[in-house]
Design an enzyme around this catalytic site. Structure first.
Site, PDB file in Angstrom:
ATOM      1  N   GLU A 165      98.362  25.688  88.077  1.00 29.13           N
ATOM      2  CA  GLU A 165      98.651  25.452  86.664  1.00 29.13           C
ATOM      3  C   GLU A 165     100.146  25.585  86.338  1.00 29.13           C
ATOM      4  OE1 GLU A 165      95.948  27.900  84.429  1.00 29.13           O
ATOM      5  OE2 GLU A 165      94.183  26.967  85.326  1.00 29.13           O
ATOM      6  N   ASN A 206      97.172  22.934  92.223  1.00 29.91           N
ATOM      7  CA  ASN A 206      95.940  22.816  91.447  1.00 29.91           C
ATOM      8  C   ASN A 206      96.267  22.875  89.959  1.00 29.91           C
ATOM      9  OD1 ASN A 206      92.958  22.884  91.386  1.00 29.91           O
ATOM     10  ND2 ASN A 206      93.170  24.995  90.658  1.00 29.91           N
ATOM     11  N   HIS A 242      87.630  20.825  84.373  1.00 28.16           N
ATOM     12  CA  HIS A 242      86.914  21.527  83.303  1.00 28.16           C
ATOM     13  C   HIS A 242      86.765  20.520  82.161  1.00 28.16           C
ATOM     14  CE1 HIS A 242      87.136  25.365  85.305  1.00 28.16           C
ATOM     15  NE2 HIS A 242      88.455  25.310  85.374  1.00 28.16           N
ATOM     16  N   GLU A 270      87.252  22.768  90.243  1.00 27.50           N
ATOM     17  CA  GLU A 270      86.675  23.751  89.321  1.00 27.50           C
ATOM     18  C   GLU A 270      85.754  23.064  88.320  1.00 27.50           C
ATOM     19  OE1 GLU A 270      89.557  26.461  87.631  1.00 27.50           O
ATOM     20  OE2 GLU A 270      90.860  26.330  89.400  1.00 27.50           O
ATOM     21  N   ASP A 272      83.195  21.961  85.800  1.00 32.05           N
ATOM     22  CA  ASP A 272      82.113  22.297  84.875  1.00 32.05           C
ATOM     23  C   ASP A 272      82.234  21.363  83.670  1.00 32.05           C
ATOM     24  OD1 ASP A 272      84.224  23.525  83.404  1.00 32.05           O
ATOM     25  OD2 ASP A 272      83.681  25.522  84.101  1.00 32.05           O
TER      26      ASP A 272
END
Length: 351
Positions: A165, A206, A242, A270, A272
């Site tokens: 990030e 990432n 996400h 990641e 979701d």
């Protein structure tokens, strides 16, 4: 279900039907079990990909939870226990116990370990974020941390999120303590330190909101292109994914492809997909379609190595704590029951 088990099941069905005579057998022809009787792990393997999940250290003693992790996934990521605040809470004092437990679990279940994360502006101990270090000393602090952590797990971790990030939404660099103190070279410095500590691990950068082609993913693309030109040992890009229900970027596959065209592996790291809660059947079906869309995009690009979902159960999801009124983002519900999203992932892998 593995192929040998499927074959045995089909054989048993055929034998059973034979007892009722050929006419009965013709009325009710035997069919092989459908995709819903596979596992995510088997479906991903058949597609030439890995499928992973983030693991909560505190849940590994729950037999139902650990059974899902061990049977359904070929890759495991520590949700928290490999982050800086756990691994080096005080300068030069390292805590590897929780991370070691995950490595032992993975070894026992023939899984790869995905290391997360070596350098991140969040979940930093105060001695780093508020240390008041100058550029030279903070560089040393960062390199020492990477050397100790990646070195401890050398040969045991397949991938590392070296830097996590690092970007603002407009594609500029986030003003983290590393960026503001060390300057633009800190990311390349981190990758070189990680490579020296574990030359066999694949080293990734990432980020989130970089799934589609936009200002942020352009910034990421330009950074990794430049690092590759400079010979920096970057191997892969992680797209966190996400996502929000019904909002999978239409150019996701195109974006994956452009990073793969640089010679990098791309990983959905990641995944979701959150919704307004409570969920309902229509939303759950849309979520299943969205999961299928994301996984299909990875499956379609040879350079996409795999997909990791961020956690098992809605009961353990980080979403409600950050986005009040939203949740139900995972593949299993609060009671560890499969949701339609499970079949969406199977379909995405082509099962």
């Amino acid at each position: 279900m593995r192929r040998s088990t499927v074959a045995a099941a089909v054989g048993a069905l055929v034998a059973g039907l034979a007892l009722y005579g050929s006419a009965q057998a013709q009325e009710e022809p035997v069919q092989a079990p459908g995709a819903q009787q596979s596992t995510l792990r088997a479906a991903a393997e058949a597609a030439g990909k890995f499928v992973g999940t983030a693991v909560s250290d505190g849940r590994l003693n729950d037999a139902s939870y650990s059974e899902i992790v061990s049977s359904e996934f070929s890759s495991v990521t520590a949700e928290n226990v490999m982050k800086w605040d756990t691994t080096e809470p005080n300068r030069g004092s390292f805590n590897f116990g929780p991370g070691d437990r995950l490595v032992e679990f993975a070894n026992a279940n023939d899984q790869q370990v995905y290391g997360h994360t070596l350098v991140w502006h969040n979940q930093l101990p105060g001695w780093v974020s508020n240390g008041g270090f100058g550029a030279a000393e903070l560089t040393q602090v960062m390199n020492d941390h990477i050397t100790e952590v990646a070195g401890h797990y050398a040969g045991q971790v397949a991938y590392w999120d070296v830097v996590n990030e690092a970007f603002n939404e407009d594609g500029t660099m986030r003003p983290s303590v590393f960026q503001t103190t060390i300057g633009d070279g800190w990311i390349a410095e981190a990758f070189r330190a990680a490579d020296a500590a574990d030359p066999d691990a694949k080293l990734c950068i990432n980020d989130y909101n970089v799934e589609g082609i936009n200002a942020k993913s352009d910034g990421l693309y330009n950074l990794v292109s430049g690092m590759l030109e400079q010979g920096v040992p970057v191997d892969c890009v992680g797209l966190q994914s996400h996502l929000i229900l019904g909002q999978v970027p239409g150019d996701l596959q195109e974006n994956i492809q452009r990073f793969a065209d640089l010679g990098l592996e791309v990983i959905i790291t990641e995944l979701d997909i959150r919704m307004t809660t409570p969920s309902d059947p229509n939303r759950l079906q849309q979520q299943a379609q969205d999961y299928e869309t994301v996984v299909s995009a990875c499956t379609a690009v040879p350079g996409c190595a795999g997909v990791t979902v961020w956690g098992i159960s809605d009961a353990d999801s980080w979403i409600p704590g950050v986005f009040p009124g939203e949740g139900a983002a995972c593949v299993w519900d609060e009671n560890l029951q499969r949701k339609p999203a499970y079949d969406g992932i199977l379909a995405g892998f082509g099962s």
